[in-house]
Design a protein around this motif. Structure first.
Motif, PDB file in Angstrom:
ATOM      1  N   THR A  11       0.843  -1.192   0.000  1.00  0.00           N
ATOM      2  CA  THR A  11       0.000   0.000   0.000  1.00  0.00           C
ATOM      3  C   THR A  11       0.881   1.246   0.000  1.00  0.00           C
ATOM      4  O   THR A  11       1.954   1.245   0.622  1.00  0.00           O
ATOM      5  N   LEU A  46       6.121   0.808  -2.264  1.00  0.00           N
ATOM      6  CA  LEU A  46       7.227   0.789  -3.223  1.00  0.00           C
ATOM      7  C   LEU A  46       7.838   2.181  -3.393  1.00  0.00           C
ATOM      8  O   LEU A  46       8.955   2.311  -3.859  1.00  0.00           O
ATOM      9  N   GLY A  47       7.122   3.209  -3.013  1.00  0.00           N
ATOM     10  CA  GLY A  47       7.650   4.564  -3.147  1.00  0.00           C
ATOM     11  C   GLY A  47       6.537   5.574  -3.069  1.00  0.00           C
ATOM     12  O   GLY A  47       5.363   5.218  -2.945  1.00  0.00           O
ATOM     13  N   PHE A  49       4.487   7.196  -4.779  1.00  0.00           N
ATOM     14  CA  PHE A  49       3.649   7.322  -5.973  1.00  0.00           C
ATOM     15  C   PHE A  49       2.547   6.284  -5.817  1.00  0.00           C
ATOM     16  O   PHE A  49       2.684   5.346  -5.036  1.00  0.00           O
ATOM     17  N   LEU A 100       0.259   3.379  -7.459  1.00  0.00           N
ATOM     18  CA  LEU A 100       0.095   2.413  -8.546  1.00  0.00           C
ATOM     19  C   LEU A 100      -1.387   2.056  -8.652  1.00  0.00           C
ATOM     20  O   LEU A 100      -2.184   2.428  -7.794  1.00  0.00           O
TER      21      LEU A 100
HETATM   22  N1  ADE Z   1      -0.392   0.127  -4.273  1.00  0.00           N
HETATM   23  C1  ADE Z   1      -0.643   1.284  -4.903  1.00  0.00           C
HETATM   24  N2  ADE Z   1       0.414   2.098  -4.857  1.00  0.00           N
HETATM   25  C2  ADE Z   1       1.377   1.427  -4.162  1.00  0.00           C
HETATM   26  C3  ADE Z   1       2.703   1.727  -3.778  1.00  0.00           C
HETATM   27  N3  ADE Z   1       3.275   2.903  -4.080  1.00  0.00           N
HETATM   28  N4  ADE Z   1       3.384   0.818  -3.074  1.00  0.00           N
HETATM   29  C4  ADE Z   1       2.811  -0.348  -2.744  1.00  0.00           C
HETATM   30  N5  ADE Z   1       1.579  -0.704  -3.090  1.00  0.00           N
HETATM   31  C5  ADE Z   1       0.845   0.180  -3.797  1.00  0.00           C
END
Ligand code: ADE
Length: 271
Positions: free
Chosen positions: A133, A178-179, A181, A183
């Protein structure tokens, strides 16, 4: 060919950081509404080899197998209103208890409580369960190394506007991002986490030293690499790397790593 002509792996001091050594295959379960998404990455390259040589036991599950209605719905409207849909906690609870306890979906689907005799329960004792997340802790080399030392991981991939907060609180033991931003969902982040973890398992990257001798393991970006030819279109490999002088090579690499880090990621140097 002189000693200085052959590309040579640098000796690593990073084993001291604690190379994980699980005795059996590491098991990773992934919960997602797009199980096919993992079919490609799981079968190719080093991940595929890790799966076939018994280093990795990767199991991908379709979250919809734990739904109870004929539309197999995993989401619902948000309490309090607003745009978008929220992933349902009942489906996540059943799926998590099923996977944690190695039970088929039929044993948990639609239950309003843990299955009889379950060792692992929502809100109770459970294997390391990572919810991907943008709200999570950043995925770092340090966290990857910590997770690589676990016997098993469960990865939860969210979609839609979000997941019911009770899943964050009662299913996940960790929330990872993951950073900075957003997804479309957690699948890309889960795949990145699997790669970062699995490459640290003994035997996955041929040279046991190399996974540690890289960016972030020592808090610096990695120094530049070169291989043959020594001259290509007028571009020369730095003389020091061909000198055969290990002391000079090590000093050059340390200096380059420091320079790159200062230029691109001064935050890693604490300034
Ligand atoms: N789901 C949506 N964006 C995400 C992110 N940046 N890192 C991990 N999971 C995600």
């Amino acid at each position: 060919m002189s000693a200085g002509d052959s590309p040579e792996p640098a000796a690593s001091a990073r084993e001291a950081a604690g190379t994980p050594s699980p005795s059996a295959a590491m098991r990773i379960d992934v919960l997602t509404i797009f199980p096919d998404w993992f079919a490609g990455p799981a079968d190719v390259s080093l991940l595929g080899r890790a799966a076939s040589d018994g280093t990795l036991d990767l199991r991908v599950h379709d979250l919809r197998d734990w739904t109870t209605d004929r539309h197999r719905s995993v989401d619902d409207a948000p309490y309090g209103g607003g745009a978008g849909m929220v992933m349902r906690p009942d489906v996540w609870f059943a799926a998590a208890e099923s996977v944690w306890n190695d039970l088929p979906p039929a044993a948990t689907v639609g239950r309003d409580g843990p299955p009889p005799g379950a060792a692992h329960t929502v809100g109770g004792e459970r294997p390391r369960t990572v919810l991907l997340t943008p709200r999570g802790m950043p995925l770092t080399q340090r966290l990857a190394a910590e997770l690589a030392a676990e016997p098993r991981l469960v990865l939860c991939c969210g979609r839609y506007e979000g997941i019911d907060e009770r899943v964050h609180e009662q299913v996940a033991t960790d929330e990872v991002s993951l950073g900075d931003f957003v997804l479309l969902g957690g699948e890309v982040a889960a795949a990145a986490l699997v790669e970062a973890v699995v490459r640290l398992l003994p035997g996955v990257v041929g040279n046991e030293a190399s996974p540690w001798d890289e960016s972030f393991s020592d808090g610096l970006l990695e120094y530049p690499h070169y291989t043959r030819p020594a001259r290509l279109r007028g571009l020369d490999v730095p003389e020091v790397l061909r000198s055969g002088d290990h002391g000079r090579v090590a000093a050059w690499r340390a200096e380059q790593a420091e320079l790159l880090t200062r230029r691109r990621r001064p935050d890693l140097l604490g300034g």
